[in-house]
Enzyme design. Structure first.
Site, PDB file in Angstrom:
ATOM      1  CG  ASN A  33      -2.292   2.631   1.576  1.00 42.00           C
ATOM      2  OD1 ASN A  33      -2.013   2.586   0.377  1.00 42.00           O
ATOM      3  ND2 ASN A  33      -3.528   2.469   2.015  1.00 42.00           N
ATOM      4  NE  ARG A  63      -5.065  -0.712  -0.696  1.00 42.81           N
ATOM      5  CZ  ARG A  63      -5.692  -1.424  -1.630  1.00 42.81           C
ATOM      6  NH1 ARG A  63      -5.083  -2.463  -2.190  1.00 42.81           N
ATOM      7  NH2 ARG A  63      -6.911  -1.106  -2.019  1.00 42.81           N
ATOM      8  CG  ASP A  85     -10.336  -0.843  -3.151  1.00 45.57           C
ATOM      9  OD1 ASP A  85     -10.155   0.223  -2.539  1.00 45.57           O
ATOM     10  OD2 ASP A  85      -9.893  -1.939  -2.767  1.00 45.57           O
ATOM     11  N   PRO A  86      -7.993  -0.479  -5.843  1.00 45.66           N
ATOM     12  CG  PRO A  86      -6.071   0.514  -4.982  1.00 45.66           C
ATOM     13  CD  PRO A  86      -7.549   0.715  -5.102  1.00 45.66           C
ATOM     14  NE  ARG A 113     -10.129   4.773  -5.529  1.00 47.07           N
ATOM     15  CZ  ARG A 113      -9.805   4.196  -4.369  1.00 47.07           C
ATOM     16  NH1 ARG A 113     -10.720   3.550  -3.672  1.00 47.07           N
ATOM     17  NH2 ARG A 113      -8.574   4.252  -3.919  1.00 47.07           N
ATOM     18  CD  GLN A 170      -9.251  -5.990  -1.023  1.00 49.64           C
ATOM     19  OE1 GLN A 170      -9.427  -7.187  -1.161  1.00 49.64           O
ATOM     20  NE2 GLN A 170     -10.212  -5.145  -0.640  1.00 49.64           N
ATOM     21  CE1 TYR A 198      -6.181  12.999  -2.324  1.00 47.78           C
ATOM     22  CE2 TYR A 198      -5.785  10.716  -2.944  1.00 47.78           C
ATOM     23  CZ  TYR A 198      -5.409  11.839  -2.241  1.00 47.78           C
ATOM     24  OH  TYR A 198      -4.274  11.837  -1.469  1.00 47.78           O
ATOM     25  CG  PHE A 217      -8.853  -3.302   9.960  1.00 49.71           C
ATOM     26  CD1 PHE A 217     -10.194  -3.438   9.625  1.00 49.71           C
ATOM     27  CD2 PHE A 217      -7.908  -3.866   9.115  1.00 49.71           C
ATOM     28  CE1 PHE A 217     -10.589  -4.121   8.475  1.00 49.71           C
ATOM     29  CE2 PHE A 217      -8.287  -4.557   7.964  1.00 49.71           C
ATOM     30  CZ  PHE A 217      -9.632  -4.677   7.648  1.00 49.71           C
TER      31      PHE A 217
END
Length: 334
Positions: free
Chosen positions: A180, A217, A280-281, A148, A215, A151, A197
């Protein structure tokens, strides 16, 4: 009515960029949209091309020539970059160039014309954060050599370069850290959580969840995000300033809410778990204190309303109908 001014939007045919171009035109700006169409799409701006105030230039921000043909501008918005993991992992070097050469070229345009410059940075500069929610003063927890990083580090460099131009050349700059964001015109194949989704919910597939799904968001509807970018551009704040949503959800909760928005009746939709990607956070939510204090901005669209509009757009697009992009109670923009 007289024009308000002229604006250059790099990456203007992309998801957020096309909405920004649209909003600038409504505010009576002449808009030059620059995009190499690597991830942006002509269809995103097709409804703008008949507007006499809109000009599309197909070109790469990492190459200086297209930028010098845009003429004098009052505002420069630098959004050009692959933004989804699927896109930037396919084009790692192009992503790094957009954040480095591309940022420098866009800053040079702003310097040449004395324009206000706004960098579209990202919450990815915080990495997998040890602080929650994330404030702009937090320096982040980023893997500089992971997949990642092409980016993350491109955006961190872009922020450093933007501040260097401000300090060394007196360029009037602002930095937005975008969390996001979702809404109409997202690519169905870009691999991010909302289009994944929504597509799966509309086709009856199992929802693809990476890792445990615990996780979290927050999500910001695109119209609200654009209002935040404009507030930053038309104000004097240098930032960085966080722009994002405040309604925090786990990935599993989002799967359920999107399934319901798509008309699903199951209490819990079918889920297919896959391996969590590297770095991935685990949690991500912006502290919006600065956005409220400096920009008088905060998101207005609820997650439920934003999901309803987004699902409707994907459904209509799949059916071949003209997509609805208006807020509830407003006329549909065609």
């Amino acid at each position: 009515m007289p024009l308000t001014g002229q604006a250059l939007v790099t990456g203007g045919a992309g998801f957020i960029g096309s909405h920004l171009c649209e909003s600038l035109l409504r505010k009576r700006f002449r808009v030059v949209c620059l995009d190499n169409l690597s991830t942006g799409r002509r269809e995103n701006i097709a409804h703008l091309t008949d507007d006499p105030g809109f000009v599309f230039v197909e070109g790469d921000v990492a190459e200086p020539e297209p930028l010098w043909s845009t003429g004098p501008v009052d505002l420069v918005f630098h959004l050009a970059s692959p933004a989804s993991p699927v896109a930037y992992l396919k084009a790692p070097l192009e992503t790094l160039r957009a954040g480095s050469r591309g940022t420098e070229h866009a800053l040079e345009v702003a310097r040449r014309w004395g324009a206000r410059f706004v960098l579209a940075s990202t919450s990815e500069v915080y990495g997998d954060p040890a602080e929650h929610p994330q404030r702009e003063s937090y320096w982040g927890h980023v893997n500089p050599v992971g997949e990642r990083s092409v980016y993350d580090e491109a955006k961190r460099y872009a922020e450093a370069l933007t501040m260097a131009y401000r300090r060394s050349h007196g360029v009037d700059t602002g930095i937005a850290r975008i969390f996001n964001t979702f809404g109409p015109r997202m690519r169905a194949d870009d691999g991010r959580i909302i289009p994944n989704f929504v597509r799966q919910a509309l086709t009856g597939e199992a929802m693809t969840v990476y890792g445990s799904g615990l996780q979290t968001r927050t999500l910001c509807y695109v119209d609200d995000l654009v209002e935040g970018l404009l507030a930053l551009a038309l104000g004097g704040a240098s930032g960085p300033v966080n722009l994002g949503g405040t309604e925090e959800r786990t990935v599993l909760e989002l799967a359920t809410e999107i399934a319901r928005a798509a008309g699903g009746t199951a209490t819990v939709p079918p889920v297919e778990h896959r391996t969590l990607p590297q770095d991935d956070p685990g949690r991500r939510r912006p502290d919006l204190t600065l956005a409220r204090d400096l920009l008088a901005w905060q998101p207005r669209t609820s997650l439920a309303d934003g999901l309803a509009l987004t699902v409707a757009w994907f459904r209509e697009r799949t059916a071949g109908a003209a997509p609805a992009t208006a807020r509830p109670g407003e006329p549909v923009a065609r």
